[in-house]
Write a protein that holds these residues in place. Sequence first.
Motif, PDB file in Angstrom:
ATOM      1  N   ASP A  33       0.832  -1.209   0.000  1.00 52.23           N
ATOM      2  CA  ASP A  33       0.000   0.000   0.000  1.00 52.23           C
ATOM      3  C   ASP A  33       0.871   1.265   0.000  1.00 52.23           C
ATOM      4  N   ASP A  34       1.965   1.227   0.745  1.00 52.44           N
ATOM      5  CA  ASP A  34       2.884   2.359   0.755  1.00 52.44           C
ATOM      6  C   ASP A  34       3.542   2.534  -0.616  1.00 52.44           C
ATOM      7  N   HIS A  35       3.898   1.418  -1.240  1.00 54.74           N
ATOM      8  CA  HIS A  35       4.521   1.492  -2.567  1.00 54.74           C
ATOM      9  C   HIS A  35       3.553   2.130  -3.568  1.00 54.74           C
ATOM     10  N   ALA A  36       2.304   1.681  -3.545  1.00 60.26           N
ATOM     11  CA  ALA A  36       1.304   2.249  -4.454  1.00 60.26           C
ATOM     12  C   ALA A  36       1.109   3.742  -4.192  1.00 60.26           C
ATOM     13  N   GLU A  37       1.062   4.120  -2.925  1.00 61.70           N
ATOM     14  CA  GLU A  37       0.909   5.533  -2.579  1.00 61.70           C
ATOM     15  C   GLU A  37       2.107   6.348  -3.077  1.00 61.70           C
ATOM     16  N   ALA A  38       3.300   5.785  -2.967  1.00 57.23           N
ATOM     17  CA  ALA A  38       4.494   6.487  -3.449  1.00 57.23           C
ATOM     18  C   ALA A  38       4.430   6.687  -4.959  1.00 57.23           C
ATOM     19  N   LEU A  39       3.986   5.671  -5.683  1.00 58.53           N
ATOM     20  CA  LEU A  39       3.849   5.809  -7.133  1.00 58.53           C
ATOM     21  C   LEU A  39       2.856   6.906  -7.492  1.00 58.53           C
ATOM     22  N   LEU A  40       1.755   6.955  -6.790  1.00 59.98           N
ATOM     23  CA  LEU A  40       0.758   8.002  -7.043  1.00 59.98           C
ATOM     24  C   LEU A  40       1.311   9.386  -6.690  1.00 59.98           C
ATOM     25  N   THR A  41       2.115   9.455  -5.645  1.00 57.54           N
ATOM     26  CA  THR A  41       2.740  10.718  -5.270  1.00 57.54           C
ATOM     27  C   THR A  41       3.678  11.197  -6.374  1.00 57.54           C
ATOM     28  N   VAL A  42       4.465  10.299  -6.928  1.00 54.16           N
ATOM     29  CA  VAL A  42       5.367  10.662  -8.026  1.00 54.16           C
ATOM     30  C   VAL A  42       4.566  11.132  -9.231  1.00 54.16           C
ATOM     31  N   LEU A  43       3.494  10.419  -9.558  1.00 52.51           N
ATOM     32  CA  LEU A  43       2.655  10.836 -10.687  1.00 52.51           C
ATOM     33  C   LEU A  43       2.048  12.211 -10.461  1.00 52.51           C
ATOM     34  N   ASP A  44       1.662  12.474  -9.235  1.00 56.09           N
ATOM     35  CA  ASP A  44       0.974  13.720  -8.914  1.00 56.09           C
ATOM     36  C   ASP A  44       1.931  14.908  -8.758  1.00 56.09           C
ATOM     37  N   ASP A 101      19.267  -2.239  -0.746  1.00 51.46           N
ATOM     38  CA  ASP A 101      18.897  -1.101   0.073  1.00 51.46           C
ATOM     39  C   ASP A 101      18.580   0.053  -0.864  1.00 51.46           C
ATOM     40  N   VAL A 102      17.674   0.894  -0.462  1.00 54.48           N
ATOM     41  CA  VAL A 102      17.209   1.975  -1.308  1.00 54.48           C
ATOM     42  C   VAL A 102      17.387   3.305  -0.580  1.00 54.48           C
ATOM     43  N   ASP A 103      17.945   4.279  -1.283  1.00 55.44           N
ATOM     44  CA  ASP A 103      18.037   5.626  -0.738  1.00 55.44           C
ATOM     45  C   ASP A 103      16.798   6.378  -1.205  1.00 55.44           C
ATOM     46  N   ALA A 104      15.825   6.496  -0.329  1.00 53.90           N
ATOM     47  CA  ALA A 104      14.549   7.138  -0.669  1.00 53.90           C
ATOM     48  C   ALA A 104      14.518   8.598  -0.228  1.00 53.90           C
ATOM     49  N   SER A 105      15.694   9.180   0.005  1.00 51.28           N
ATOM     50  CA  SER A 105      15.721  10.558   0.513  1.00 51.28           C
ATOM     51  C   SER A 105      15.146  11.558  -0.488  1.00 51.28           C
ATOM     52  N   LYS A 106      15.306  11.318  -1.780  1.00 52.72           N
ATOM     53  CA  LYS A 106      14.820  12.277  -2.770  1.00 52.72           C
ATOM     54  C   LYS A 106      13.294  12.364  -2.766  1.00 52.72           C
ATOM     55  N   ILE A 107      12.617  11.228  -2.738  1.00 56.26           N
ATOM     56  CA  ILE A 107      11.146  11.263  -2.730  1.00 56.26           C
ATOM     57  C   ILE A 107      10.640  11.860  -1.410  1.00 56.26           C
ATOM     58  N   ARG A 108      11.358  11.602  -0.341  1.00 51.59           N
ATOM     59  CA  ARG A 108      10.984  12.171   0.961  1.00 51.59           C
ATOM     60  C   ARG A 108      11.204  13.684   0.976  1.00 51.59           C
ATOM     61  N   ASP A 109      12.404  14.108   0.559  1.00 56.53           N
ATOM     62  CA  ASP A 109      12.763  15.523   0.647  1.00 56.53           C
ATOM     63  C   ASP A 109      12.035  16.386  -0.381  1.00 56.53           C
ATOM     64  N   GLU A 110      11.907  15.895  -1.608  1.00 59.26           N
ATOM     65  CA  GLU A 110      11.291  16.709  -2.663  1.00 59.26           C
ATOM     66  C   GLU A 110       9.766  16.600  -2.718  1.00 59.26           C
ATOM     67  N   LEU A 111       9.246  15.412  -2.418  1.00 58.02           N
ATOM     68  CA  LEU A 111       7.806  15.198  -2.583  1.00 58.02           C
ATOM     69  C   LEU A 111       7.077  14.995  -1.259  1.00 58.02           C
ATOM     70  N   GLY A 112       7.818  14.900  -0.171  1.00 58.28           N
ATOM     71  CA  GLY A 112       7.201  14.759   1.142  1.00 58.28           C
ATOM     72  C   GLY A 112       6.599  13.392   1.418  1.00 58.28           C
ATOM     73  N   TRP A 113       7.002  12.382   0.635  1.00 53.89           N
ATOM     74  CA  TRP A 113       6.428  11.045   0.838  1.00 53.89           C
ATOM     75  C   TRP A 113       7.301  10.238   1.795  1.00 53.89           C
ATOM     76  N   THR A 114       6.658   9.572   2.738  1.00 53.91           N
ATOM     77  CA  THR A 114       7.312   8.579   3.597  1.00 53.91           C
ATOM     78  C   THR A 114       6.334   7.430   3.790  1.00 53.91           C
ATOM     79  N   PRO A 115       6.837   6.231   4.016  1.00 51.15           N
ATOM     80  CA  PRO A 115       5.932   5.101   4.237  1.00 51.15           C
ATOM     81  C   PRO A 115       5.152   5.273   5.538  1.00 51.15           C
ATOM     82  N   ARG A 116       3.934   4.765   5.546  1.00 49.78           N
ATOM     83  CA  ARG A 116       3.073   4.871   6.734  1.00 49.78           C
ATOM     84  C   ARG A 116       3.012   3.586   7.545  1.00 49.78           C
TER      85      ARG A 116
END
Length: 156
Positions: A33-44, A101-116
């Motif tokens: 569910d978090d992965h799907a939300e992240a994809l939608l965040t990137v699209l949006d 391992d994944v560096d997800a700092s860009k999606i967090r810092d630029e788009l404000g997404w973090t897993p819930r």
Amino acid sequence: EKLIPTVVVRALEGKTIPVYGDGRQVRDWLHVDDHAEALLTVLDRGRLGETYCIGGDSTRRNIEVVRMLCEALDRYAPANTPHADKISFVTDRPGHDFRYDVDASKIRDELGWTPRTPVPQGLEETVRWYVENQAWWQAIRDRGFTSERQGLSGGG
């Protein structure tokens, strides 16, 4: 990785639970569910042409995840013995990476997404879903999908 469905389905079928090598391989775990939300965040909100790595910021060893799954299975689908007793360490696949391992700092810092979903909660929900939806995965098994080993020459 197919770790979660393999562990849960094989455990529900009363089979051994194979763990590659000593189980110390490290993976970054993320609930679907978090992965799907992240994809939608990137699209949006993502910038066109940019690449965003999606990760859970939750690395764990495979054996730790398998043991957590077994504990949840003991709660939702108790067996005669603890499910962890069915863990079987098997030869690791040739060339199997020790760490993903994944560096997800860009999606967090630029788009404000973090897993819930915390990993323990996500694993618990996943086990419960598989237990409550056995007809769904059994239909897939009936069509020929097995959870046997992949990636070894000679079909072993």
